[in-house]
Design a protein around this motif. Structure first.
Motif, short mmCIF file in Angstrom:
data_model
loop_
_atom_site.label_atom_id
_atom_site.label_comp_id
_atom_site.label_asym_id
_atom_site.label_seq_id
_atom_site.Cartn_x
_atom_site.Cartn_y
_atom_site.Cartn_z
N LEU A 1 0.91 -1.45 -0.07
CA LEU A 1 0.09 0.04 0.23
C LEU A 1 1.04 1.06 0.05
N SER A 2 0.89 2.11 -0.75
CA SER A 2 1.24 3.41 -0.47
C SER A 2 1.15 4.40 0.15
N PRO B 1 1.54 9.27 -4.44
CA PRO B 1 0.27 8.95 -3.77
C PRO B 1 -0.34 8.46 -2.90
N VAL B 2 -1.58 8.74 -1.94
CA VAL B 2 -1.67 7.81 -1.19
C VAL B 2 -3.08 6.64 -1.40
N GLY B 3 -2.78 5.65 -1.22
CA GLY B 3 -3.47 4.18 -1.49
C GLY B 3 -3.61 3.47 -2.68
N LEU C 1 -9.16 -2.39 -0.56
CA LEU C 1 -7.72 -1.50 -0.04
C LEU C 1 -8.39 -0.64 -1.70
N ARG C 2 -8.55 -1.65 -2.55
CA ARG C 2 -8.52 -1.24 -3.62
C ARG C 2 -10.54 -0.20 -4.30
N ILE D 1 -18.82 -1.85 -9.16
CA ILE D 1 -18.67 -3.54 -8.85
C ILE D 1 -18.03 -3.89 -7.20
N LEU D 2 -16.79 -2.42 -6.93
CA LEU D 2 -16.00 -3.36 -5.79
C LEU D 2 -17.12 -2.59 -4.64
#
Length: 381
Positions: A68-69, A73-75, A105-106, A371-372
């Motif tokens: 995880l970044s 950029p975060v996320g 997480l995505r 979808i997520l």
């Protein structure tokens, strides 16, 4: 949320390893030691690509950990496909069902990014990650959710692949139409390959244009900042500022003089400008002489491969002397006008198709997030 699902923190359901950068003298690019990932720069769509290695790692991620970044950029996420060292730009999250954790997480990527703090580099803390909430059904339901996501994503990816294929086909079509136009095949029947219609002649670029490069004048960024106004200030490929005065008034063709664009053609090599404007010294500026349609010349120039006319490798450049040598196939003015109209008709159709494809690709990414979102609110299973 379904009744038999629980809400937990990430700290409760996975092991979280915050990255720590090892000393710089332990880095290398010779594959000595362990792959070393510092942040998103090494990420691809799924798995990071090793460019650096470390022989004295501080923090280690294991295969199938979610990377995880945590700094700008975060996320953004990837999956570790081998044991690796992680720097302070990353955290590794180790789930029982790594795919469930990855897709979750995505699904919250933009939410995590919104929690980033800092002025120079936005970042999230380990505490923020640990306290993040996750819907947590039983392992069987988790696997069913993963299977449904992957089924839907497979269909979506196939559609995206088809759209990108269509984009490439349109690019090929554009190149073919321009080629046919300047071989005379759009306006003449039975033109043989390698030959031009008998009524056409070949002239050099310098013979058919008036060049106004001597009137160009660059202004520094500081000067432009003090002279903000309504008139366009052009560089090699686009407007770079607006200022309070102009050098040219009329319809001109601007041709990028330097930069990688001359070779890559990521943007048009030549573009038409009309009205009052200023030009710096990174673009040639010309008008056509009598009996040459400037739109015809613009289309022709953008059909060219300039490799043999561009000099320099570190900084490719099309100087005026080389530009003036470029051969131009020229029909009578009436046929030029006809070619321009036919190109505008065909290429405008291609433009509309490209806009539709670009819109569909954006919709596809929105659908992926939808979808997520449904997956982790219990709507897919």
């Amino acid at each position: 949320m379904k009744k038999n699902w629980q809400i937990k923190t990430l700290d409760e359901v996975c092991k979280i390893i915050m990255g720590q950068s090892p000393p710089s003298d332990t880095y290398n690019e010779n594959a000595i030691g362990m792959p070393f990932f510092q942040g998103k720069a090494e990420f691809t769509d799924l798995y990071p690509i090793a460019r650096k290695y470390c022989n004295k790692p501080k923090k280690i991620a294991e295969p199938f950990d979610i990377l995880l970044s945590v700094r700008a950029p975060v996320g953004t996420t990837n999956i570790a496909n081998q044991q690796c060292c992680i720097g302070r730009g990353l955290a590794a999250l180790r789930f029982e069902n790594y795919k469930y954790g990855f897709y979750f997480l995505r699904s919250i990527q933009y939410e995590l990014d919104s929690k980033g703090t800092g002025t120079t580099f936005r970042a999230i803390s380990g505490e923020t990650i640990r306290e993040t909430l996750i819907p947590y059904p039983c392992i069987e339901t988790q696997q069913a959710i993963v299977s449904k996501i992957e089924e839907l994503f497979s269909e979506l990816d196939k559609g995206i692949e088809d759209l990108k294929t269509a984009q490439q086909q349109l690019k090929t079509y554009r190149q073919s139409v321009l080629k046919w136009a300047f071989e005379g095949k759009l306006t003449n029947d039975n033109v043989k390959d390698g030959e031009l219609p008998k009524s056409w002649e070949i002239m050099k670029f310098g013979e058919v244009v008036n060049n106004y490069d001597g009137k160009r004048r660059p202004l520094s960024r500081d000067v432009r900042a003090k002279r903000q106004g309504k008139f366009r200030y052009y560089g090699a490929t686009e407007i770079v500022d607006y200022i309070d005065d102009f050098l040219f008034d009329g319809k001109y063709l601007l041709i990028g003089e330097d930069g990688a664009n001359l070779v890559s053609k990521s943007r048009p090599l030549a573009f038409l400008v009309e009205g009052k404007f200023w030009v710096n010294n990174h673009a040639h500026i010309v008008q056509t002489k009598e009996l040459l349609n400037i739109d015809f010349l613009s289309y022709y120039f953008n059909s060219l491969n300039l490799a043999e006319y561009v000099t320099g490798t570190a900084q490719p450049k099309l100087n005026q002397a080389n530009m003036n040598k470029i051969p131009i196939p020229i029909p009578k003015i009436e046929e030029q006008n006809e070619i321009v109209l036919e190109l505008e008709r065909r290429l405008s159709v291609a433009d509309k198709m490209e806009e539709s494809i670009a819109h569909s690709l954006l919709q596809a990414e929105s659908l992926r997030q939808s979808i997520l979102k449904k997956a982790f609110s219990g709507e897919l299973v």
